[in-house]
Motif scaffolding. Sequence first.
Motif, PDB file in Angstrom:
ATOM      1  N   ALA A 105      -4.245 -12.229   0.621  1.00 10.54           N
ATOM      2  CA  ALA A 105      -4.814 -11.017   1.224  1.00 10.54           C
ATOM      3  C   ALA A 105      -4.419 -10.843   2.686  1.00 10.54           C
ATOM      4  N   ALA A 106      -3.720 -11.800   3.241  1.00  7.29           N
ATOM      5  CA  ALA A 106      -3.365 -11.749   4.664  1.00  7.29           C
ATOM      6  C   ALA A 106      -2.341 -10.657   4.942  1.00  7.29           C
ATOM      7  N   LYS A 107      -2.591  -9.934   5.998  1.00  6.57           N
ATOM      8  CA  LYS A 107      -1.638  -8.962   6.532  1.00  6.57           C
ATOM      9  C   LYS A 107      -1.439  -9.354   7.985  1.00  6.57           C
ATOM     10  N   MET A 108      -0.195  -9.413   8.427  1.00  7.62           N
ATOM     11  CA  MET A 108       0.086  -9.821   9.798  1.00  7.62           C
ATOM     12  C   MET A 108       0.917  -8.767  10.489  1.00  7.62           C
ATOM     13  N   GLY A 109       0.571  -8.503  11.739  1.00  4.91           N
ATOM     14  CA  GLY A 109       1.325  -7.495  12.462  1.00  4.91           C
ATOM     15  C   GLY A 109       1.205  -7.627  13.965  1.00  4.91           C
ATOM     16  N   VAL A 110       2.317  -7.391  14.631  1.00  8.16           N
ATOM     17  CA  VAL A 110       2.352  -7.321  16.090  1.00  8.16           C
ATOM     18  C   VAL A 110       2.358  -5.837  16.421  1.00  8.16           C
ATOM     19  N   THR A 111       1.187  -5.287  16.555  1.00  5.24           N
ATOM     20  CA  THR A 111       1.033  -3.832  16.650  1.00  5.24           C
ATOM     21  C   THR A 111       0.877  -3.321  18.079  1.00  5.24           C
ATOM     22  N   PHE A 112       1.166  -4.163  19.058  1.00  2.69           N
ATOM     23  CA  PHE A 112       1.036  -3.759  20.457  1.00  2.69           C
ATOM     24  C   PHE A 112       1.858  -2.509  20.761  1.00  2.69           C
ATOM     25  N   VAL A 113       3.059  -2.446  20.208  1.00  3.02           N
ATOM     26  CA  VAL A 113       3.968  -1.333  20.491  1.00  3.02           C
ATOM     27  C   VAL A 113       3.353   0.000  20.076  1.00  3.02           C
ATOM     28  N   GLY A 114       2.602  -0.003  18.981  1.00  5.30           N
ATOM     29  CA  GLY A 114       1.933   1.216  18.542  1.00  5.30           C
ATOM     30  C   GLY A 114       0.878   1.691  19.534  1.00  5.30           C
ATOM     31  N   LEU A 115       0.399   0.768  20.368  1.00  9.47           N
ATOM     32  CA  LEU A 115      -0.573   1.120  21.410  1.00  9.47           C
ATOM     33  C   LEU A 115       0.112   1.438  22.732  1.00  9.47           C
ATOM     34  N   GLY A 116       1.444   1.299  22.749  1.00  9.73           N
ATOM     35  CA  GLY A 116       2.194   1.585  23.969  1.00  9.73           C
ATOM     36  C   GLY A 116       2.169   0.464  24.985  1.00  9.73           C
TER      37      GLY A 116
END
Length: 126
Positions: A105-116
């Motif tokens: 069930a794990a989802k991993m993401g480096v989503t900093f870029v989406g926050l600018g």
Amino acid sequence: NAMTAEMGDAFAEAITELSGRCDEIGAVVVTGAGKAFSAGGDLQFLRDRAEDSAWRNTAVMRRFYERFLSVRKLPVPTVAAINGPAIGAGLGLALACDVRVASPAAKMGVTFVGLGIHPGMGTSHF
């Protein structure tokens, strides 16, 4: 379970306490409460950074990261048991552990870029 400065203080205290007991433990397992490993940094905390000076942001963010990255100071192996989403700084914490074990069930993401913002918490290093 978004990561806050207060949670970081408690985490760093736990790491300090565990460091003093390493002769009693063979490893440390880090996992999230509930269905997520961590949603990452608290969004309001991150929004507040946009209202602050670059100089102060550097100090605030370094202190924030140091609290959670203190897991690297443990002299015993650390295992991130990724039980669900590990996003942003939450993934950074998992990457700071010596070993990562993820559930289906794990989802991993480096989503900093989406926050600018720049990927922090060591995610661009590991």
